[in-house]
Design an enzyme around this catalytic site. Structure first.
Site, mmCIF file in Angstrom:
data_model
loop_
_atom_site.group_PDB
_atom_site.id
_atom_site.type_symbol
_atom_site.label_atom_id
_atom_site.label_comp_id
_atom_site.label_asym_id
_atom_site.label_seq_id
_atom_site.Cartn_x
_atom_site.Cartn_y
_atom_site.Cartn_z
ATOM 1 N N THR A 123 1.718 5.310 0.534
ATOM 2 C CA THR A 123 3.045 5.916 0.396
ATOM 3 C C THR A 123 4.135 5.087 1.081
ATOM 4 O OG1 THR A 123 4.362 7.776 1.252
ATOM 5 C CG2 THR A 123 2.301 7.376 2.356
ATOM 6 N N ASP A 124 5.377 5.253 0.630
ATOM 7 C CA ASP A 124 6.503 4.571 1.297
ATOM 8 C C ASP A 124 6.717 5.100 2.715
ATOM 9 O OD1 ASP A 124 7.571 7.087 0.644
ATOM 10 O OD2 ASP A 124 9.412 6.307 -0.256
ATOM 11 N N GLU A 125 6.137 6.275 3.002
ATOM 12 C CA GLU A 125 6.371 6.865 4.328
ATOM 13 C C GLU A 125 5.727 6.044 5.442
ATOM 14 O OE1 GLU A 125 6.301 11.094 4.636
ATOM 15 O OE2 GLU A 125 6.543 11.345 2.477
ATOM 16 N N TYR A 147 1.303 12.862 9.181
ATOM 17 C CA TYR A 147 0.881 12.517 7.804
ATOM 18 C C TYR A 147 1.033 11.013 7.567
ATOM 19 C CZ TYR A 147 1.467 11.508 2.827
ATOM 20 O OH TYR A 147 1.383 10.928 1.581
ATOM 21 N N LYS A 151 -1.709 8.004 6.928
ATOM 22 C CA LYS A 151 -1.703 7.176 5.714
ATOM 23 C C LYS A 151 -1.601 5.696 6.078
ATOM 24 C CE LYS A 151 -1.756 8.202 1.919
ATOM 25 N NZ LYS A 151 -2.916 8.420 1.001
HETATM 26 N N1 NAD Z 1 3.001 13.301 -3.936
HETATM 27 C C1 NAD Z 1 3.713 12.248 -3.557
HETATM 28 O O1 NAD Z 1 4.939 12.247 -3.664
HETATM 29 C C2 NAD Z 1 3.044 11.005 -3.018
HETATM 30 C C3 NAD Z 1 3.808 9.867 -2.783
HETATM 31 C C4 NAD Z 1 3.177 8.705 -2.319
HETATM 32 C C5 NAD Z 1 1.815 8.710 -2.098
HETATM 33 N N2 NAD Z 1 1.095 9.845 -2.324
HETATM 34 C C6 NAD Z 1 -0.366 9.797 -2.098
HETATM 35 O O2 NAD Z 1 -0.978 9.989 -3.359
HETATM 36 C C7 NAD Z 1 -2.220 10.685 -3.197
HETATM 37 C C8 NAD Z 1 -2.251 11.915 -4.057
HETATM 38 O O3 NAD Z 1 -1.152 12.739 -3.714
HETATM 39 P P1 NAD Z 1 -0.938 14.160 -4.411
HETATM 40 O O4 NAD Z 1 0.477 14.516 -4.255
HETATM 41 O O5 NAD Z 1 -1.556 14.153 -5.747
HETATM 42 O O6 NAD Z 1 -1.810 15.057 -3.426
HETATM 43 P P2 NAD Z 1 -2.450 16.507 -3.653
HETATM 44 O O7 NAD Z 1 -2.405 17.151 -2.307
HETATM 45 O O8 NAD Z 1 -1.828 17.186 -4.819
HETATM 46 O O9 NAD Z 1 -3.968 16.199 -4.045
HETATM 47 C C9 NAD Z 1 -4.913 15.762 -3.140
HETATM 48 C C10 NAD Z 1 -6.286 15.990 -3.750
HETATM 49 O O10 NAD Z 1 -7.269 15.465 -2.849
HETATM 50 C C11 NAD Z 1 -8.312 16.421 -2.722
HETATM 51 N N3 NAD Z 1 -8.909 16.263 -1.401
HETATM 52 C C12 NAD Z 1 -8.341 16.525 -0.189
HETATM 53 N N4 NAD Z 1 -9.218 16.276 0.796
HETATM 54 C C13 NAD Z 1 -10.347 15.821 0.211
HETATM 55 C C14 NAD Z 1 -11.591 15.376 0.699
HETATM 56 N N5 NAD Z 1 -11.857 15.355 2.014
HETATM 57 N N6 NAD Z 1 -12.534 14.958 -0.176
HETATM 58 C C15 NAD Z 1 -12.290 14.976 -1.508
HETATM 59 N N7 NAD Z 1 -11.127 15.405 -2.037
HETATM 60 C C16 NAD Z 1 -10.169 15.818 -1.187
HETATM 61 C C17 NAD Z 1 -7.642 17.766 -2.906
HETATM 62 O O11 NAD Z 1 -8.576 18.769 -3.280
HETATM 63 C C18 NAD Z 1 -6.627 17.449 -3.999
HETATM 64 O O12 NAD Z 1 -7.202 17.613 -5.278
HETATM 65 C C19 NAD Z 1 -2.355 10.973 -1.702
HETATM 66 O O13 NAD Z 1 -3.150 9.963 -1.133
HETATM 67 C C20 NAD Z 1 -0.920 10.879 -1.197
HETATM 68 O O14 NAD Z 1 -0.884 10.506 0.167
HETATM 69 C C21 NAD Z 1 1.658 10.988 -2.773
#
Ligand code: NAD
Length: 340
Positions: A123-125, A147, A151
């Site tokens: 993530t950009d964070e 968080y 990451k």
């Molecule tokens: N949403 C955003 O804006 C954003 C931006 C940049 C990066 N990201 C990154 O992208 C990825 C996905 O983000 P998202 O928004 O889809 O998240 P989300 O919270 O919607 O989904 C996370 C998924 O991971 C699963 N999960 C959590 N812990 C687990 C474990 N221990 N074992 C197996 N599965 C597990 C959850 O059940 C869920 O299905 C993350 O790594 C997040 O840090 C998200």
């Protein structure tokens, strides 16, 4: 390609899986997901009809299971994470366990099984707040909240498997995603679902926090590009969406929902809230990446999905913690170090 996708029942992962199932050269997609509060099989919906999809309920920290699953795949795209900043103020240990140990567990198994490509979704964070300019991939990591720190640690852990063992790891760092099926705890669906029910929304401080908004489909296209063409050991910023303060974003959401500013209340800022994120995404642009979604059209489409599917989000909305730790009075709670 035989692909293992962690967190494929979450928001971004499920969009990614659906896209990859349509690719001719993809023979199999195995989703490994622990189905935490954030995961939902319904996010994969019609994807279950595909004979290419296998779903495995499991935790990425489970070394035995990860090891068994890794065999028979040639690429990994790793989305699974604890992903909500506000929750990390209260349960930082869980973020460290899943995000850091989980990533290390996966990278370790990927290395042992000779996986040809491991894409770690970051993530950009991790760059922390920038007062001016835009972070390139060389910019120092200065995360400020649990968080983002977890990451950053997981992102560096994944890369250490390239530096140490030559495992073909790539990292993507994307800005804020939006689109259908995002958990209603995140700001866009949180505001949409409240406004659609005639409720009020709360804006931190004066809503001056600046974020870059990227449609989930654009992020998934960028991740696929990195999976196919990224260089081993390389990091790719995935930005290029629309920059907006949360106040401007609120204005857009009020307009779409036909609500006025009297639906907005102002609350003190959360424990820590980075003022501005900004990334330079020239490196992936050189591979041909271009975000294609218009922000307003994407937001309308997102709102239309929430309007049409209350049965999908209402149960999650109703089970949100009554008071998310979003004021300065919030304090961490003690928790065990067990994964889940
Ligand atoms: N949403 C955003 O804006 C954003 C931006 C940049 C990066 N990201 C990154 O992208 C990825 C996905 O983000 P998202 O928004 O889809 O998240 P989300 O919270 O919607 O989904 C996370 C998924 O991971 C699963 N999960 C959590 N812990 C687990 C474990 N221990 N074992 C197996 N599965 C597990 C959850 O059940 C869920 O299905 C993350 O790594 C997040 O840090 C998200």
């Amino acid at each position: 390609m035989k692909l293992l996708v962690t967190g494929g029942a979450g928001f971004i992962g499920s969009h990614f899986v659906k896209g990859m199932l349509n690719a001719e050269d993809v023979e199999r997609v195995t989703v490994m997901d622990a189905l935490t509060y954030a995961g939902d099989r319904a996010n994969l919906g019609e994807a279950f009809l595909s004979p290419k999809l296998a779903f495995v309920l499991g935790d990425i920290c489970d070394r035995g299971l990860v090891d068994t699953l890794m065999a028979g795949h040639d690429a990994v795209v790793h989305f699974a994470a604890e992903s909500h900043v506000d929750r990390s103020f209260q349960t930082a240990a869980r973020f460290m366990t899943t995000n850091v140990l989980g990533t290390q567990t996966l990278a370790d198994a990927a290395m042992r099984h000779g996986i040809e490509r491991f894409v770690h979704v970051s993530t950009d964070e991790v760059y922390g707040p920038l007062t001016e300019g835009a972070a390139t991939e060389e910019y120092p990591l200065r995360p400020t909240v649990p968080y983002a720190s977890s990451k950053a640690a997981s992102d560096l852990m994944a890369l250490s498997y390239w530096h140490t063992y030559g495992a073909p790891v790539c990292v993507t760092r994307s800005s804020n995603n939006y689109g259908p099926r995002q958990h209603p705890e995140k700001i866009i669906p949180l505001f949409l679902t409240k406004l659609l029910r005639g409720g009020k929304v709360t804006l931190h401080d004066r809503g001056q926090h600046m974020r870059n908004w990227l449609h989930v489909a654009d992020n998934c296209a960028g991740i696929e590009l990195v999976l196919r063409q990224g260089g081993p050991g390389e990091i790719y910023n995935l930005g290029g969406g629309t920059d907006m303060t949360s106040r401007e974003l609120t204005g857009e959401l009020l307009r779409i929902c036909g609500a006025g500013w009297d639906q907005v209340t102002y609350i003190p800022d959360r424990l820590s809230n980075d003022l501005r994120y900004a990334m330079d995404w020239g490196k992936i642009a050189a591979l041909g990446y271009r975000p294609t979604r218009d922000f307003r059209a994407g937001l309308e489409e997102t709102a239309a999905w929430y309007r049409a599917n209350p049965d999908q989000w209402a149960p999650m909305s109703n089970s949100l913690p009554a008071a998310m730790p979003d004021t300065r009075s919030a304090r961490p709670v003690l928790e065990s170090h067990h994964a889940h």
